[in-house]
Scaffold this motif. Structure first.
Motif, mmCIF file in Angstrom:
data_model
loop_
_atom_site.group_PDB
_atom_site.id
_atom_site.type_symbol
_atom_site.label_atom_id
_atom_site.label_comp_id
_atom_site.label_asym_id
_atom_site.label_seq_id
_atom_site.Cartn_x
_atom_site.Cartn_y
_atom_site.Cartn_z
ATOM 1 N N ALA A 69 -4.122 -5.148 -5.036
ATOM 2 C CA ALA A 69 -4.409 -3.792 -4.984
ATOM 3 C C ALA A 69 -5.406 -2.655 -6.642
ATOM 4 O O ALA A 69 -6.037 -2.160 -6.360
ATOM 5 C CB ALA A 69 -3.243 -2.632 -4.370
ATOM 6 N N ARG A 70 -4.256 -3.367 -7.838
ATOM 7 C CA ARG A 70 -5.326 -2.756 -9.676
ATOM 8 C C ARG A 70 -6.238 -3.907 -9.454
ATOM 9 O O ARG A 70 -7.340 -3.058 -9.795
ATOM 10 C CB ARG A 70 -3.809 -3.075 -10.248
ATOM 11 C CG ARG A 70 -2.911 -2.035 -9.978
ATOM 12 C CD ARG A 70 -1.823 -2.418 -11.038
ATOM 13 N NE ARG A 70 -0.906 -0.906 -10.623
ATOM 14 C CZ ARG A 70 0.731 -1.329 -11.076
ATOM 15 N NH1 ARG A 70 1.196 -2.765 -11.379
ATOM 16 N NH2 ARG A 70 1.494 -0.307 -10.854
ATOM 17 N N ALA A 123 -0.142 2.532 -3.774
ATOM 18 C CA ALA A 123 1.348 3.510 -3.733
ATOM 19 C C ALA A 123 1.882 3.036 -2.496
ATOM 20 O O ALA A 123 3.807 2.611 -2.452
ATOM 21 C CB ALA A 123 0.445 4.618 -3.235
ATOM 22 N N ASP A 124 1.473 2.347 -0.935
ATOM 23 C CA ASP A 124 1.688 2.098 -0.220
ATOM 24 C C ASP A 124 2.920 0.618 -0.656
ATOM 25 O O ASP A 124 4.206 0.392 -0.346
ATOM 26 C CB ASP A 124 1.038 1.791 0.956
ATOM 27 C CG ASP A 124 2.094 1.347 2.691
ATOM 28 O OD1 ASP A 124 3.179 1.973 2.489
ATOM 29 O OD2 ASP A 124 1.468 1.057 2.443
ATOM 30 N N GLY A 181 13.145 0.225 -6.542
ATOM 31 C CA GLY A 181 12.934 0.553 -7.688
ATOM 32 C C GLY A 181 12.340 1.798 -7.566
ATOM 33 O O GLY A 181 12.308 2.285 -6.617
ATOM 34 N N PRO A 182 11.944 2.473 -8.889
ATOM 35 C CA PRO A 182 11.452 3.365 -9.018
ATOM 36 C C PRO A 182 10.285 3.892 -8.154
ATOM 37 O O PRO A 182 9.362 2.883 -8.327
ATOM 38 C CB PRO A 182 11.398 3.831 -10.466
ATOM 39 C CG PRO A 182 11.598 3.027 -11.085
ATOM 40 C CD PRO A 182 11.956 2.069 -10.236
ATOM 41 N N LYS A 183 9.967 5.097 -7.666
ATOM 42 C CA LYS A 183 8.655 5.590 -6.855
ATOM 43 C C LYS A 183 7.610 6.692 -7.507
ATOM 44 O O LYS A 183 6.858 7.057 -6.590
ATOM 45 C CB LYS A 183 9.080 5.881 -5.843
ATOM 46 C CG LYS A 183 10.131 5.548 -5.236
ATOM 47 C CD LYS A 183 9.495 3.994 -4.442
ATOM 48 C CE LYS A 183 10.925 3.130 -3.303
ATOM 49 N NZ LYS A 183 11.064 1.609 -3.906
ATOM 50 N N ALA A 184 7.991 6.547 -8.862
ATOM 51 C CA ALA A 184 7.137 7.798 -9.714
ATOM 52 C C ALA A 184 5.632 7.777 -9.613
ATOM 53 O O ALA A 184 5.179 8.693 -8.922
ATOM 54 C CB ALA A 184 7.487 8.264 -11.041
ATOM 55 N N GLU A 185 5.552 6.363 -9.783
ATOM 56 C CA GLU A 185 4.344 5.894 -9.864
ATOM 57 C C GLU A 185 2.844 5.930 -8.188
ATOM 58 O O GLU A 185 2.466 6.405 -8.079
ATOM 59 C CB GLU A 185 4.171 4.635 -10.073
ATOM 60 C CG GLU A 185 2.267 4.436 -10.030
ATOM 61 C CD GLU A 185 1.389 2.509 -10.763
ATOM 62 O OE1 GLU A 185 0.965 2.982 -10.826
ATOM 63 O OE2 GLU A 185 2.794 2.173 -10.988
ATOM 64 N N ALA A 186 4.654 5.635 -7.276
ATOM 65 C CA ALA A 186 3.605 5.591 -5.706
ATOM 66 C C ALA A 186 3.769 7.274 -4.987
ATOM 67 O O ALA A 186 2.592 7.248 -5.146
ATOM 68 C CB ALA A 186 4.824 5.192 -5.100
ATOM 69 N N LEU A 187 4.370 8.262 -5.594
ATOM 70 C CA LEU A 187 3.989 9.628 -5.489
ATOM 71 C C LEU A 187 3.011 10.161 -6.516
ATOM 72 O O LEU A 187 1.795 10.395 -5.669
ATOM 73 C CB LEU A 187 5.350 10.595 -5.714
ATOM 74 C CG LEU A 187 6.201 10.228 -5.519
ATOM 75 C CD1 LEU A 187 7.610 10.727 -6.447
ATOM 76 C CD2 LEU A 187 5.987 10.653 -4.399
ATOM 77 N N ARG A 188 2.294 9.251 -7.447
ATOM 78 C CA ARG A 188 1.755 9.818 -8.046
ATOM 79 C C ARG A 188 0.014 9.356 -7.890
ATOM 80 O O ARG A 188 -1.043 9.785 -7.249
ATOM 81 C CB ARG A 188 1.496 9.510 -9.494
ATOM 82 C CG ARG A 188 0.407 10.401 -10.611
ATOM 83 C CD ARG A 188 0.363 9.528 -12.170
ATOM 84 N NE ARG A 188 -0.113 8.051 -12.333
ATOM 85 C CZ ARG A 188 -0.716 6.929 -11.555
ATOM 86 N NH1 ARG A 188 -2.235 8.287 -10.939
ATOM 87 N NH2 ARG A 188 -0.931 6.129 -11.630
ATOM 88 N N ILE A 218 1.487 9.841 4.272
ATOM 89 C CA ILE A 218 1.974 9.103 5.028
ATOM 90 C C ILE A 218 3.553 8.496 3.776
ATOM 91 O O ILE A 218 4.115 8.146 3.750
ATOM 92 C CB ILE A 218 1.858 8.372 6.208
ATOM 93 C CG1 ILE A 218 0.653 9.412 7.012
ATOM 94 C CG2 ILE A 218 2.883 7.331 6.410
ATOM 95 C CD1 ILE A 218 -0.041 8.792 8.507
ATOM 96 N N VAL A 219 2.173 7.793 3.121
ATOM 97 C CA VAL A 219 3.220 6.952 1.561
ATOM 98 C C VAL A 219 4.106 8.001 1.078
ATOM 99 O O VAL A 219 4.816 7.021 0.675
ATOM 100 C CB VAL A 219 1.735 5.957 1.347
ATOM 101 C CG1 VAL A 219 2.215 5.559 -0.151
ATOM 102 C CG2 VAL A 219 1.134 5.114 2.214
ATOM 103 N N TYR A 220 3.159 8.973 0.669
ATOM 104 C CA TYR A 220 3.869 10.089 -0.030
ATOM 105 C C TYR A 220 4.772 10.500 0.399
ATOM 106 O O TYR A 220 6.310 10.350 -0.450
ATOM 107 C CB TYR A 220 2.931 11.027 -0.464
ATOM 108 C CG TYR A 220 3.518 12.495 -1.606
ATOM 109 C CD1 TYR A 220 2.967 12.367 -2.906
ATOM 110 C CD2 TYR A 220 4.283 13.598 -1.169
ATOM 111 C CE1 TYR A 220 3.734 12.533 -4.037
ATOM 112 C CE2 TYR A 220 4.741 13.806 -1.865
ATOM 113 C CZ TYR A 220 4.438 13.707 -3.391
ATOM 114 O OH TYR A 220 5.504 15.032 -3.963
ATOM 115 N N GLY A 221 5.259 10.843 2.232
ATOM 116 C CA GLY A 221 6.018 10.720 2.413
ATOM 117 C C GLY A 221 7.396 9.940 2.366
ATOM 118 O O GLY A 221 8.543 10.244 2.328
#
Length: 170
Positions: free
Chosen positions: A21-22, A45-46, A53-60, A83-86
């Protein structure tokens, strides 16, 4: 690439999927394709949301994608990012906002129908959020409306593109 990600995720290869993805994002940025870069961020993010693990990067990433997709008038991508954010947040309300975005913006196919894959993605996000909270979700399939002329189309032998692709794998 979608099939590749699906197989990676099913196999638990989150790091590999995230790297892909990156790389897609980097290629999109280099070519100046902002829309593809935003889509790649939503995929990243998905993947982070699905991985342990942590989700901070996904939220950002998802939050930024919502804003950028709205600015470029990409309602389907905006809805998926919501949806992914939620899911990353574990918030049924945020997933519901993604569903509302799909319906309010009338994200449609050329046929004029609402994009079923986005609705299914929204439902998937809702189910993930409910599962993480320990709540049970039950959908009454009989209460869902059918597409207009569905019975006639089936009788004439028409099938969806997704059904054709699924059959090709069997």
């Amino acid at each position: 690439w979608r099939r590749t990600w699906t197989w990676m995720l099913l196999g638990g290869e989150y790091e590999r999927a995230l790297t892909l993805a990156r790389q897609m994002r980097d290629l999109a940025e280099e070519s100046g394709d902002l829309a593809a870069a935003i889509r790649a961020d939503v995929v990243a993010a998905d993947v982070i949301t699905l991985a342990p693990g942590p989700k901070a990067e996904a939220l950002r990433l998802a939050d930024d994608a919502v804003v950028e997709a709205r600015g470029l008038r990409m309602p389907g991508v905006e809805a998926r990012a919501r949806i992914v954010y939620g899911c990353a947040l574990g918030s049924v309300g945020s997933v519901h906002a993604g569903i509302e975005t799909i319906l309010d913006a009338k994200v449609q196919q050329p046929s004029g129908y609402i994009n079923a894959s986005l609705v299914l993605a929204a439902l998937e996000g809702t189910v993930k959020s409910f599962q993480s909270s320990g709540v049970t979700l039950e959908i009454d399939a009989a209460a869902l409306p059918l597409l207009p002329d569905l019975e006639r189309l089936v009788a004439e032998g028409h099938i969806t593109g997704g059904c054709k692709r699924n059959r090709s794998w069997l």
